[in-house]
Design a protein around this motif. Structure first.
Motif, mmCIF file in Angstrom:
data_model
loop_
_atom_site.group_PDB
_atom_site.id
_atom_site.type_symbol
_atom_site.label_atom_id
_atom_site.label_comp_id
_atom_site.label_asym_id
_atom_site.label_seq_id
_atom_site.Cartn_x
_atom_site.Cartn_y
_atom_site.Cartn_z
ATOM 1 N N ALA B 243 -3.112 -25.662 37.375
ATOM 2 C CA ALA B 243 -3.716 -26.346 38.397
ATOM 3 C C ALA B 243 -2.746 -26.902 39.205
ATOM 4 C CB ALA B 243 -4.628 -27.376 37.641
ATOM 5 N N GLY B 244 -3.144 -27.144 40.492
ATOM 6 C CA GLY B 244 -2.208 -27.751 41.603
ATOM 7 C C GLY B 244 -3.069 -28.784 42.351
ATOM 8 N N PHE B 245 -2.768 -30.179 41.970
ATOM 9 C CA PHE B 245 -3.628 -31.302 42.483
ATOM 10 C C PHE B 245 -2.780 -32.065 43.490
ATOM 11 C CE2 PHE B 245 -6.186 -31.390 38.282
ATOM 12 C CZ PHE B 245 -7.007 -30.155 38.643
ATOM 13 N N THR B 246 -3.284 -32.742 44.436
ATOM 14 C CA THR B 246 -2.356 -33.553 45.376
ATOM 15 C C THR B 246 -2.161 -34.799 44.794
ATOM 16 O OG1 THR B 246 -4.531 -34.630 46.188
ATOM 17 C CG2 THR B 246 -3.661 -32.662 47.465
ATOM 18 N N THR B 269 -1.043 -29.008 34.722
ATOM 19 C CA THR B 269 -1.136 -29.478 36.195
ATOM 20 C C THR B 269 0.195 -29.526 36.745
ATOM 21 O OG1 THR B 269 -3.126 -30.771 35.451
ATOM 22 C CG2 THR B 269 -2.315 -31.310 37.554
ATOM 23 N N ASP B 274 -1.209 -30.914 50.174
ATOM 24 C CA ASP B 274 -2.250 -30.275 50.205
ATOM 25 C C ASP B 274 -2.038 -29.147 51.426
ATOM 26 O OD1 ASP B 274 -2.124 -31.961 52.160
ATOM 27 O OD2 ASP B 274 -4.230 -31.971 52.630
ATOM 28 N N MET B 277 -1.174 -26.159 49.262
ATOM 29 C CA MET B 277 -1.778 -25.802 48.161
ATOM 30 C C MET B 277 -2.755 -24.695 48.031
ATOM 31 S SD MET B 277 -4.080 -28.921 46.633
ATOM 32 C CE MET B 277 -5.204 -28.977 47.901
ATOM 33 N N TYR B 278 -3.265 -24.718 49.262
ATOM 34 C CA TYR B 278 -4.470 -23.369 49.457
ATOM 35 C C TYR B 278 -3.722 -21.983 49.306
ATOM 36 C CZ TYR B 278 -7.834 -26.907 50.746
ATOM 37 O OH TYR B 278 -8.770 -28.191 50.734
ATOM 38 N N ALA B 281 -2.596 -21.181 45.979
ATOM 39 C CA ALA B 281 -3.665 -20.547 44.958
ATOM 40 C C ALA B 281 -4.010 -19.170 45.496
ATOM 41 C CB ALA B 281 -4.898 -21.499 45.464
ATOM 42 N N LEU B 286 -1.065 -20.815 41.791
ATOM 43 C CA LEU B 286 -1.643 -21.618 41.129
ATOM 44 C C LEU B 286 -3.183 -21.084 40.922
ATOM 45 C CD1 LEU B 286 -1.371 -24.653 43.654
ATOM 46 C CD2 LEU B 286 -0.138 -24.248 41.340
ATOM 47 N N ILE B 289 -7.065 -25.578 42.331
ATOM 48 C CA ILE B 289 -6.634 -26.569 43.008
ATOM 49 C C ILE B 289 -7.742 -27.593 43.317
ATOM 50 C CG2 ILE B 289 -4.972 -24.891 44.042
ATOM 51 C CD1 ILE B 289 -6.780 -24.805 46.803
ATOM 52 N N SER B 290 -7.449 -28.569 44.054
ATOM 53 C CA SER B 290 -8.139 -29.724 44.305
ATOM 54 C C SER B 290 -8.231 -29.695 46.039
ATOM 55 C CB SER B 290 -7.831 -31.254 43.860
ATOM 56 O OG SER B 290 -6.431 -31.383 44.689
#
Lengths: 320, 524
Positions: B243-246, B269, B274, B277-278, B281, B286, B289-290
């Motif tokens: 997972a990739g979170f900010t 994680t 951000d 991030m997209y 993914a 990833l 993602i959040s």
């Protein structure tokens, strides 16, 4: 044993060494003498190929050194530098062991040889594990000498070996140098700018100037048969002292009368120089000194006799 | 807000696990890059010490690298190496290079010429001189270079969290975006301590005498490798998905904390900004993602939102908020604005955002196309210049589109004139403009109203965020009471935090909700 033939070294347009030739006999001590920039050090460094000559060739025992691996050549030639060049990160023992290790001696042999040299050079074995910066200048220079001698190379090159020492230390090292049996067996080329040193230690002297050899000969040759004024001028300041040191009692033996007195002081050998003879008067406080030639012939002489013989000898040399 | 102000120590205790992991990663990042920098810099330094004509260009190039701002250097790395530790290590390595090359060069050229000559004259080969004489004597200077590089790396490594490489930067930048001082300090203090400790330890090594130095120079690579391996310890507990979170999401109750406490979600994680991030993914670096549920990139990169079946993300339903006196002044306004109500759901909004953000169509055109397609568009009537409705919007694409739609609707359905004040910074600026009678209305989100404007207590938040209607009702009631501002009917979409995955992967793993995701992760 060492034959230098027509070597030159040019740095750009500067002819540091200009077509010089000389030979050194086995067990001879040759001095390259001259002022700074005369090319003496460059000449020396060409013999172990620290510097490659522009032209000419050098032979050691008949072999052209240009045909040898430089590393192999250098391991067979001892080298002593003015600022000793000891490795500051090595102990005394490790410094001395550098060449043996390159030659892959075993540990025992290295340790034995190191101990032997330390004793000959009057260095306490306590110093073996000290670092060079913990030693005095004189001690460092002795270690430098030990490092050069450790593998007993037949040839020794010395670049102003005593140049960094004060006068007192230098005088005492000179004495040791002359007494050291290991050195008597070696063919030595030494560079110096110190005329006194050259006359004291050299069998023969090459006086150099501007890349050329001005005169090559024994100390007496330089003193009494200079080819030009350059040589005369070069020796002028210290001439008397040099003469006393250059002339051996043997040279003036025939000019010395025997006073047939009895003399209690220890006998000195005729092989020593006039300077030693003069010092003998001072040391013994006696009117006369006794000199022996070849262990069997003994002459007892006084100060006047000695000086008169010296003057006669000088006059004779001048007229030859 | 919390009833009791948390102290730094409490925060650090509570987050001890994360702190340990981040510290290990930080040390790891620093020393992996240092290790490679030594591996490259030392030989380079030796080469230029031998061939001095090269020294100018090599040192110059390394010097230029040093002047590139670290954030920019990390940015350059992303297109080349993607995200994660690789680009971070390369960037750190480039920073560490200069001091190591320069000091190796200086150290070796500074060795006493007489010593080098002696070594040559004794018959040592070039390599023997290098290893037995030059390197040992240059070692104190080289170590000084490594020391400088280490301190630089500890500092720059904090930025590695921007590209998902971990380290203490996660706390520092998370803390900055959450305005959480404890969190910032929990990252900054250990980072500073690491720099001080490593600097001190290396200064001790530097002061060793030659004998000990010889031994320690063999130990150094081993120690470097050991410290480098720290980076891999935390990731050794791999999970199936990444997972990739900010940083902000990591620290929020309505973010990762909630995922852990309410869903019990345990996923490997990494923290990432951000901005990248997209795409990460999309590029399969990833898996989860959040993001924001109506972000245009969702569509651009083929991502789907996982259903928040336990409701940890508060609803962020959008609706126009209007001053009550404006509603009185413009009697037709409410009816007109409500024309949009229920017309735009999440996927429609995502599509509209996709057009502006990704296809770069103008918000005006997107708004008009939408109204035309839904038969809401009417040409502008003749406007009465006395009655001007002032529309505000925040400074991002979605709000521009909405503002344009409202402007067209007002012009088409009423005789009012319209002026728009778009691009009003953040929530606070927009809301202040509204209460100070600078604008008449702007589109707001229920979650923002609840958390940012009303700043409700955590108890209230828990109560009212159970479903979208209770949130809407709460903010509507409170706004009327406190600010004399009305929430009109919701437009329909919910621009909330969301977990998202690649559509294809989600389908093949049969994951539709966050609970599905958890079940998948737990199944062995």
């Amino acid at each position: 044993m060492i034959k230098v033939k027509d070597i030159s070294k040019h740095f750009g347009k500067v002819k540091a060494v200009d077509t010089i030739s000389f030979e050194v006999q086995e067990q001879e001590n040759l001095i390259l003498l001259g002022t700074s920039g005369c090319g003496k050090t460059t000449t020396l460094k060409m013999i172990n190929r620290l510097i490659e000559p522009t032209s000419g060739s050098i032979f050691i025992n008949g072999k052209n050194i240009a045909d040898e691996q430089p590393e192999t050549l250098r391991r067979g030639i001892g080298y002593v530098l003015q600022n000793n060049g000891l490795f500051p990160h090595y102990t005394v023992a490790e410094n001395i062991a550098v060449v043996p290790q390159l030659l892959k001696w075993d540990k025992k042999k290295i340790a034995d040889r190191t101990a032997e040299l330390m004793e000959k050079l009057h260095l306490s074995s306590d110093y073996l594990h000290a670092y060079p910066n913990e030693l005095s200048g004189g001690q460092q220079q002795r270690i430098g000498l030990a490092r050069a001698l450790v593998s007993d190379p037949p040839v020794l090159l010395m670049d102003e070996p005593f140049g960094a020492l004060d006068n007192v230390t230098r005088a005492s090292i000179h004495k040791e140098f002359k007494a050291l049996d290991e050195l008597k067996r070696k063919t030595i080329i030494m560079v110096t700018h110190d005329v006194q040193e050259a006359f004291e230690l050299g069998d023969r002297i090459c006086l150099m100037d501007k890349g050329k050899i001005i005169q090559s000969g024994t100390p007496t040759d330089l003193l009494f048969s200079p080819p030009n004024n350059f040589v005369k001028d070069f020796l002028k300041d210290q001439r008397l002292q040099l003469e006393f040191k250059a002339i051996r009692l043997l040279d003036i033996w025939d000019l010395l009368p025997d006073l047939h007195k009895t003399d209690q002081s220890p006998t000195i050998s005729a092989n020593t120089n006039l300077w030693t003879g003069l010092e003998q008067f001072k040391f013994t406080d006696s009117e006369t000194i006794s000199i022996s030639k070849d262990q069997n012939e003994i002459k007892i002489i006084g100060f006047e006799q000695l000086m008169s013989a010296f003057n006669q000898y000088k006059n004779k040399q001048g007229h030859e | 807000m919390n009833e009791h102000q948390q102290t730094l120590l409490e925060f650090m205790q509570q987050q001890a696990d994360k702190l340990a992991v981040q510290t290990m990663q930080h040390i790891g990042l620093t020393f992996i890059s240092l290790f490679f920098a030594v591996l490259i810099g030392l030989p380079l330094g030796i080469v230029i010490a031998r061939k001095r004509q090269l020294s100018g260009s090599v040192l110059g190039f390394a010097g230029v690298l040093q002047t590139i701002p670290s954030i920019a250097l990390l940015g350059f790395m992303i297109p080349l190496l993607g995200i994660g530790p690789k680009p971070a290590i390369v960037a750190l390595l480039l920073y560490a290079l200069l001091p190591i090359i320069r000091n190796t060069y200086t150290g070796i050229t500074g060795v006493d010429a007489a010593v080098k000559e002696a070594a040559t004259a004794m018959g040592m080969s070039k390599w023997q001189i290098l290893f037995k004489v030059e390197l040992p004597l240059a070692m104190p200077v080289i170590l000084a270079g490594i020391r400088t590089a280490t301190v630089i790396n500890v500092g720059v490594a904090t930025l590695a969290s921007f590209i998902a490489a971990g380290g203490l930067g996660e706390f520092i930048f998370g803390g900055i975006s959450l305005n959480n001082t404890n969190m910032i300090l929990a990252g900054a203090i250990p980072a500073a301590l690491l720099a001080i400790i490593f600097d001190f330890l290396l200064s001790l090594v530097q002061k060793l005498n030659f004998r000990k130095l010889k031994r320690s120079s063999y130990a150094l690579p081993i120690v470097l490798l050991l410290l480098s391996s720290f980076y891999f310890i935390p990731t050794a507990y791999g999970s199936k998905l990444t997972a990739g979170f900010t940083p902000e999401f990591m620290g929020r109750q309505d973010g990762n904390l909630g995922l852990e406490s309410k869903y019990g979600l345990k996923i490997h994680t990494i923290v990432i900004s951000d901005a990248v991030m997209y795409k990460a993914a999309y590029q399969k670096e990833l898996d989860v993602i959040s993001g924001y549920s109506t972000d245009g990139r969702l569509k651009a990169y083929g991502l789907v939102v996982l259903d928040d079946d336990k409701g940890i993300f508060p609803p962020y339903y959008a609706a126009p908020i209007v001053r009550n006196d404006a509603l009185k002044k413009f009697p037709e306004l409410e009816r007109t604005l409500n024309l949009l109500s229920g017309k735009i759901n999440d996927s429609v909004m995502t599509d509209l955002n996709y057009r502006t953000d990704y296809l770069h169509q103008s918000p005006e055109r997107v708004a008009k196309d939408f109204l035309v397609n839904h038969k809401l568009f009417k040409p502008a009537r003749k406007a009465n210049e006395e009655n001007i409705v002032r529309i505000g919007s925040k400074i991002f694409g979605e709000q521009y589109i909405l503002a344009n739609m409202y402007s067209m609707l007002i012009k088409g359905y009423t005789n009012y004139d319209v002026s728009t004040k778009t691009g009003l910074g953040g929530t606070k600026i927009c809301f202040d403009a509204l209460t100070n009678n600078q604008i008449d209305f702007y589109p707001e989100y229920t979650g923002t109203g609840l958390l940012a404007i009303l700043q409700a207590s955590s108890k209230t938040i828990n109560e009212v965020t159970k479903n979208k209607d209770s949130t809407y009702n709460y903010v509507q009631r409170e706004f009327k009471k406190q600010y004399q501002i009305s929430w009109l009917k919701p437009i329909g979409f919910n621009n909330a935090y969301a977990l998202m995955m690649r559509e294809q992967q989600a389908k093949s793993l049969n994951i539709k909700t966050i609970s599905n995701l958890k079940r998948y992760l737990n199944s062995k």
